[in-house]
Design a protein around this motif. Structure first.
Motif, PDB file in Angstrom:
ATOM      1  N   GLU A  46      37.815  33.664  41.383  1.00  0.00           N
ATOM      2  CA  GLU A  46      37.423  33.636  39.990  1.00  0.00           C
ATOM      3  C   GLU A  46      37.791  34.976  39.119  1.00  0.00           C
ATOM      4  O   GLU A  46      37.800  36.230  39.766  1.00  0.00           O
ATOM      5  N   ASN A  58      36.923  40.787  28.354  1.00  0.00           N
ATOM      6  CA  ASN A  58      36.281  39.675  28.713  1.00  0.00           C
ATOM      7  C   ASN A  58      35.660  39.858  30.351  1.00  0.00           C
ATOM      8  O   ASN A  58      36.168  40.506  31.038  1.00  0.00           O
ATOM      9  N   TYR A  59      34.216  39.084  30.062  1.00  0.00           N
ATOM     10  CA  TYR A  59      33.634  39.371  31.710  1.00  0.00           C
ATOM     11  C   TYR A  59      33.015  37.887  31.686  1.00  0.00           C
ATOM     12  O   TYR A  59      32.635  37.241  31.196  1.00  0.00           O
ATOM     13  N   ALA A  60      33.015  37.768  33.105  1.00  0.00           N
ATOM     14  CA  ALA A  60      32.303  36.693  33.909  1.00  0.00           C
ATOM     15  C   ALA A  60      30.607  36.944  33.279  1.00  0.00           C
ATOM     16  O   ALA A  60      30.361  38.027  33.376  1.00  0.00           O
ATOM     17  N   ASP A  61      30.153  35.835  33.033  1.00  0.00           N
ATOM     18  CA  ASP A  61      28.638  36.021  32.915  1.00  0.00           C
ATOM     19  C   ASP A  61      27.729  36.772  33.973  1.00  0.00           C
ATOM     20  O   ASP A  61      26.901  37.322  33.718  1.00  0.00           O
ATOM     21  N   SER A  62      28.357  36.374  35.081  1.00  0.00           N
ATOM     22  CA  SER A  62      27.608  37.061  36.182  1.00  0.00           C
ATOM     23  C   SER A  62      27.585  38.578  36.435  1.00  0.00           C
ATOM     24  O   SER A  62      26.791  39.223  36.982  1.00  0.00           O
ATOM     25  N   LYS A  64      28.263  40.651  33.449  1.00  0.00           N
ATOM     26  CA  LYS A  64      28.192  41.144  32.061  1.00  0.00           C
ATOM     27  C   LYS A  64      26.921  42.108  32.099  1.00  0.00           C
ATOM     28  O   LYS A  64      25.939  41.844  32.711  1.00  0.00           O
ATOM     29  N   ASP A  89      27.686  39.879  44.804  1.00  0.00           N
ATOM     30  CA  ASP A  89      29.133  40.450  44.334  1.00  0.00           C
ATOM     31  C   ASP A  89      30.088  40.882  45.577  1.00  0.00           C
ATOM     32  O   ASP A  89      31.437  41.106  45.656  1.00  0.00           O
TER      33      ASP A  89
END
Length: 116
Positions: A46, A58-62, A64, A89
């Motif tokens: 991912e 841009n970041y994954a929501d998890s 941010k 993580d």
């Protein structure tokens, strides 16, 4: 031949921090996007974070608010500062570069383990 060399992974306790680095060796031209991906056991790879030429991130929501991606164009290097790490993580982290000629390069992966 271009290679992406990653460093900075390791074992850290929950709440701790790590900084990953990924540097390109060899000649690589026209890098536009640099990114970090991760793959946990039994899961698909991912996107974690990406940075386009300039400072568009841009970041994954998890992640941010906890992770920060940055780049040094002069060194063809991308970084991922990871703070407030959580057990979820835990994964192998891969860097990825793409160029204006639509070439894509991947690093070999570095293990990040978050555990008490």
């Amino acid at each position: 031949q271009v290679q992406l060399v990653e460093s900075g992974g390791g074992l850290v306790q929950p709440g701790g921090s790590l900084r990953l680095s990924c540097a390109a060796s060899g000649s690589i031209f026209g890098i536009n996007a640099m990114g970090w991906y991760r793959q946990a056991p039994g899961k698909q790879r991912e996107l974690v974070a990406s940075i386009i030429s300039g400072s568009n991130t841009n970041y994954a929501d998890s992640v941010k608010g906890r992770f920060t991606i940055s780049r040094d164009n002069a060194k063809n290097t991308v970084y991922l500062q990871m703070n407030s790490l959580k057990p979820e993580d835990t994964a192998v982290y891969y860097c990825r570069f793409s160029t204006s000629l639509r070439l894509v390069y991947w690093g070999q992966g570095t293990q990040v383990s978050v555990s008490s």
